[in-house]
Design a protein around this motif. Structure first.
Motif, PDB file in Angstrom:
ATOM      1  N   ALA A 109      -4.816   7.300  12.451  1.00 51.17           N
ATOM      2  CA  ALA A 109      -5.316   6.953  11.119  1.00 51.17           C
ATOM      3  C   ALA A 109      -6.056   8.109  10.457  1.00 51.17           C
ATOM      4  O   ALA A 109      -6.013   8.254   9.226  1.00 51.17           O
ATOM      5  CB  ALA A 109      -6.229   5.732  11.215  1.00 51.17           C
TER       6      ALA A 109
ATOM      7  N   ALA B 142      -8.986   4.541   4.493  1.00 50.75           N
ATOM      8  CA  ALA B 142      -9.383   3.189   4.902  1.00 50.75           C
ATOM      9  C   ALA B 142      -8.165   2.275   5.025  1.00 50.75           C
ATOM     10  O   ALA B 142      -8.071   1.468   5.967  1.00 50.75           O
ATOM     11  CB  ALA B 142     -10.376   2.610   3.888  1.00 50.75           C
ATOM     12  N   LEU B 143      -7.217   2.380   4.090  1.00 45.52           N
ATOM     13  CA  LEU B 143      -6.010   1.546   4.148  1.00 45.52           C
ATOM     14  C   LEU B 143      -5.194   1.855   5.404  1.00 45.52           C
ATOM     15  O   LEU B 143      -4.693   0.943   6.067  1.00 45.52           O
ATOM     16  CB  LEU B 143      -5.152   1.767   2.895  1.00 45.52           C
TER      17      LEU B 143
ATOM     18  N   ALA C  90      -6.269   3.218   8.282  1.00 47.30           N
ATOM     19  CA  ALA C  90      -6.997   2.835   9.498  1.00 47.30           C
ATOM     20  C   ALA C  90      -6.971   1.323   9.712  1.00 47.30           C
ATOM     21  O   ALA C  90      -6.680   0.835  10.813  1.00 47.30           O
ATOM     22  CB  ALA C  90      -8.436   3.340   9.421  1.00 47.30           C
ATOM     23  N   THR C  91      -7.282   0.549   8.648  1.00 46.63           N
ATOM     24  CA  THR C  91      -7.311  -0.909   8.799  1.00 46.63           C
ATOM     25  C   THR C  91      -5.898  -1.478   8.962  1.00 46.63           C
ATOM     26  O   THR C  91      -5.688  -2.426   9.725  1.00 46.63           O
ATOM     27  CB  THR C  91      -7.988  -1.557   7.582  1.00 46.63           C
ATOM     28  N   GLY C  92      -4.924  -0.889   8.265  1.00 44.74           N
ATOM     29  CA  GLY C  92      -3.549  -1.374   8.397  1.00 44.74           C
ATOM     30  C   GLY C  92      -3.000  -1.170   9.793  1.00 44.74           C
ATOM     31  O   GLY C  92      -2.415  -2.079  10.385  1.00 44.74           O
TER      32      GLY C  92
ATOM     33  N   GLY D 236      -4.819  -0.643  12.529  1.00 42.90           N
ATOM     34  CA  GLY D 236      -5.624  -1.452  13.453  1.00 42.90           C
ATOM     35  C   GLY D 236      -5.190  -2.900  13.473  1.00 42.90           C
ATOM     36  O   GLY D 236      -5.094  -3.520  14.545  1.00 42.90           O
ATOM     37  N   ALA D 237      -4.905  -3.474  12.291  1.00 46.21           N
ATOM     38  CA  ALA D 237      -4.456  -4.870  12.215  1.00 46.21           C
ATOM     39  C   ALA D 237      -3.103  -5.049  12.888  1.00 46.21           C
ATOM     40  O   ALA D 237      -2.865  -6.043  13.596  1.00 46.21           O
ATOM     41  CB  ALA D 237      -4.380  -5.305  10.752  1.00 46.21           C
TER      42      ALA D 237
ATOM     43  N   TYR E 164      -3.594  -4.843  16.669  1.00 48.20           N
ATOM     44  CA  TYR E 164      -4.286  -6.051  17.128  1.00 48.20           C
ATOM     45  C   TYR E 164      -3.304  -7.207  17.264  1.00 48.20           C
ATOM     46  O   TYR E 164      -3.316  -7.935  18.279  1.00 48.20           O
ATOM     47  CB  TYR E 164      -5.401  -6.419  16.143  1.00 48.20           C
TER      48      TYR E 164
ATOM     49  N   THR F 161      -3.192 -11.578  10.863  1.00 48.74           N
ATOM     50  CA  THR F 161      -3.458 -10.155  11.059  1.00 48.74           C
ATOM     51  C   THR F 161      -2.207  -9.322  10.795  1.00 48.74           C
ATOM     52  O   THR F 161      -2.274  -8.254  10.180  1.00 48.74           O
ATOM     53  CB  THR F 161      -3.962  -9.899  12.490  1.00 48.74           C
TER      54      THR F 161
ATOM     55  N   SER G 144      -1.722  -6.506   7.895  1.00 50.75           N
ATOM     56  CA  SER G 144      -1.307  -5.122   8.160  1.00 50.75           C
ATOM     57  C   SER G 144      -0.177  -4.706   7.223  1.00 50.75           C
ATOM     58  O   SER G 144      -0.155  -3.570   6.723  1.00 50.75           O
ATOM     59  CB  SER G 144      -0.874  -4.968   9.621  1.00 50.75           C
TER      60      SER G 144
ATOM     61  N   LEU H  42      -1.749  -4.093   3.753  1.00 49.87           N
ATOM     62  CA  LEU H  42      -2.564  -2.875   3.730  1.00 49.87           C
ATOM     63  C   LEU H  42      -1.698  -1.616   3.764  1.00 49.87           C
ATOM     64  O   LEU H  42      -1.930  -0.665   3.002  1.00 49.87           O
ATOM     65  CB  LEU H  42      -3.536  -2.873   4.907  1.00 49.87           C
TER      66      LEU H  42
END
Length: 517
Positions: free
Chosen positions: A63, A205-206, A208-210, A212-213, A216, A234, A238, A241
């Motif tokens: 990310a 941020a998009l 990293a969170t995308g 990560g989701a 997960y 989740t 993703s 995101l």
């Protein structure tokens, strides 16, 4: 200041500094893999938690790689490389002091931040230091450095685990990172490109969170079920995101994630091949240590030694790739390497509980050869297909996609293994609590078997794990064959030649001028 095309006089010394940096990353990757079974036993980590200990590093790594590369372009690649090694050192120190699984995962995430600075910057300086005639050799040496850290990691890490506590596998990174810092400070010239795009915080941020989701959802699905609302939610998040990331970057005047580079066939297909190889390698390195330790009964040090055939094959191939590519062309070598990799995975899928290590060593050796002969020319071909003035953003995109492939490999293949193991394991007659614990991992199953005196459970755990590993290897074989077919049909055969022609008619990137400062 006028750029020159003369080779940098300290380029081979500078490459030594990059090799020291890459050794740190290769060293750490395999140390953790061989330590996971021990940590599962001592910390009570489930298979899902073990996946997170591996993937927290890789997800953060992937990310943050693009913004880290841009920071190097703007503020100095050597400066950011030294900063990355410092952050990696700090994360290793935190890991050695961690007292539970969550603290280990957090420390791995910090180490991922450092690795995100190290990897793309080590690659992005190559085009400014080496011409097309020397770049293949430089890429091969950096790949060999990463590979050399891999066999050293399990051997030294295994010895440490046999004599000290599990935190020592993090502590050993400190002198390695310190050596890398010293090498960069004294040997690496500073290069930069102040005209590069600015770091986009929202895009970072998009991504990293995308990512990560997505990871997960894949990791939690075997435990919760694919129809679980949390898993579905989740996964959907993703998609939203990551789609938002792509739309934002496509509309940006100077995007951080330069998706137009994927329109270059040579770059796209070589990057795809390298990403699929990383998918297979990461998945295999996750599933092999528990097989060697829990099923075959070797200690951590013995497990490290028994991974050497794959690393040996990888080193041989990384060293021999350049002359083979010169004779047969990159397309033939990448395709053949992927076919060899598919054959090795298919051979490995014939492993049984009674196969013994000799058969495993055979297909591991072939696996290493397939890895090396496919990934080295693929990475060089991807870099060679880039315009000189976009080498930084292109190498960042290449390494980002490779790390995404690695993260998905650990998550997807690890989850496939976990689901198959849990479904096949016979826990008849066990109390509900013990049955649930046994299904968490093959290490946990052996601990329950030892506590209850159940030889049947231990045998079932071994058979179930080998069954899951067989499915993983079959998926690896299919993925490698598909990649080989795409490479044989679509891959350009001479990206280096085309790059040479472009460079004869266009000035060298600004970074070359900076390299002489």
């Amino acid at each position: 200041m006028v750029a020159t095309t003369s080779p940098h006089p300290r380029r081979w010394w500078a490459l030594g500094a990059l090799v020291a940096s890459m050794l740190v990353l290769g060293f750490d990757t395999t140390i953790l893999n061989v330590a996971l079974p021990t940590m599962a036993e001592q910390l009570g980590a489930t298979t899902g938690q073990q996946q997170w200990m591996a993937d927290a590093y890789v997800v953060v790594f992937a990310a943050l790689m693009l913004p880290a590369g841009l920071l190097g372009d703007r503020f100095g690649r050597r400066r950011m490389l030294v900063a990355g090694l410092g952050v990696f050192l700090a994360g290793s120190l935190l890991g050695s002091l961690a007292g539970d699984v969550n603290a280990v995962i957090a420390a791995r995430a910090v180490m991922g931040v450092g690795a995100a600075l190290i990897m793309p910057l080590a690659l992005s300086v190559l085009p400014s230091l080496f011409g097309p005639d020397e770049r293949t050799k430089a890429v091969g040496l950096i790949s060999a450095a990463s590979a050399l850290g891999m066999p050293l990691g399990p051997i030294i890490g295994g010895w440490l685990l046999n004599h000290f506590w599990w935190g020592s596998v993090f502590l050993i990174n400190l002198p390695m990172a310190a050596i890398g810092i010293a090498a960069c400070v004294f040997l690496l010239p500073e290069t930069r490109d102040p005209a590069s795009p600015k770091v986009d915080v929202l895009s970072t941020a998009l991504s990293a969170t995308g990512l990560g989701a997505l990871i997960y959802a894949i990791i939690e699905a075997p435990e919760r079920g694919w129809g679980d609302p949390l898993v579905l939610g989740t996964a959907a998040a993703s998609v939203v995101l990551l789609a938002g990331l792509v739309l934002r970057e496509r509309r940006a005047v100077r995007p951080m994630l330069d998706l137009t580079l994927l329109g270059r066939r040579g770059f796209l297909l070589n990057t795809l091949a390298a990403t699929l190889v990383m998918f297979v390698l990461s998945g295999l390195m996750f599933v092999l240590p528990p097989y060697l330790q829990a099923v075959l009964g070797h200690d951590a040090f013995g497990t490290g030694l028994r991974l050497l055939p794959m690393m040996g094959g990888l080193l041989v191939a990384a060293r021999g790739a350049q002359p083979v590519v010169a004779r047969f062309g990159a397309r033939a070598v990448v395709s053949a390497g992927l076919v060899v990799l598919a054959f090795a995975a298919l051979l490995g899928s014939r492993t049984t509980v009674d196969s013994g290590y000799g058969f495993t060593a055979l297909w591991l050796s072939i696996t290493g050869l397939g890895f090396g002969f496919s990934v080295v020319p693929a990475m060089d071909g991807a870099l060679g297909a880039l315009p000189a003035d976009r080498a930084g953003s292109g190498s960042g995109l290449l390494m980002t996609l490779r790390q995404v492939g690695g993260a998905i490999g650990i998550a997807l293949l690890g989850s496939l293994l976990a689901g198959a193991f849990r479904d096949r394991l016979d826990v008849t007659g066990l109390p509900a609590g013990a049955a649930h614990t046994a299904g968490e991992s093959v290490v946990a199953a052996h601990l329950v078997a030892a506590r209850t005196g159940s030889a049947h459970l231990a045998a079932s755990a071994d058979a179930s794990y080998v069954h899951g590993m067989t499915l993983v290897l079959l998926v690896c074989a299919v993925a490698s064959l598909v990649a080989a077919l795409l490479a044989a049909l679509l891959l350009p055969n001479a990206p280096t030649a085309r790059r040479t022609e472009r460079e004869e008619t266009r000035p060298v990137a600004p970074t070359t001028a900076d390299a002489g400062q």
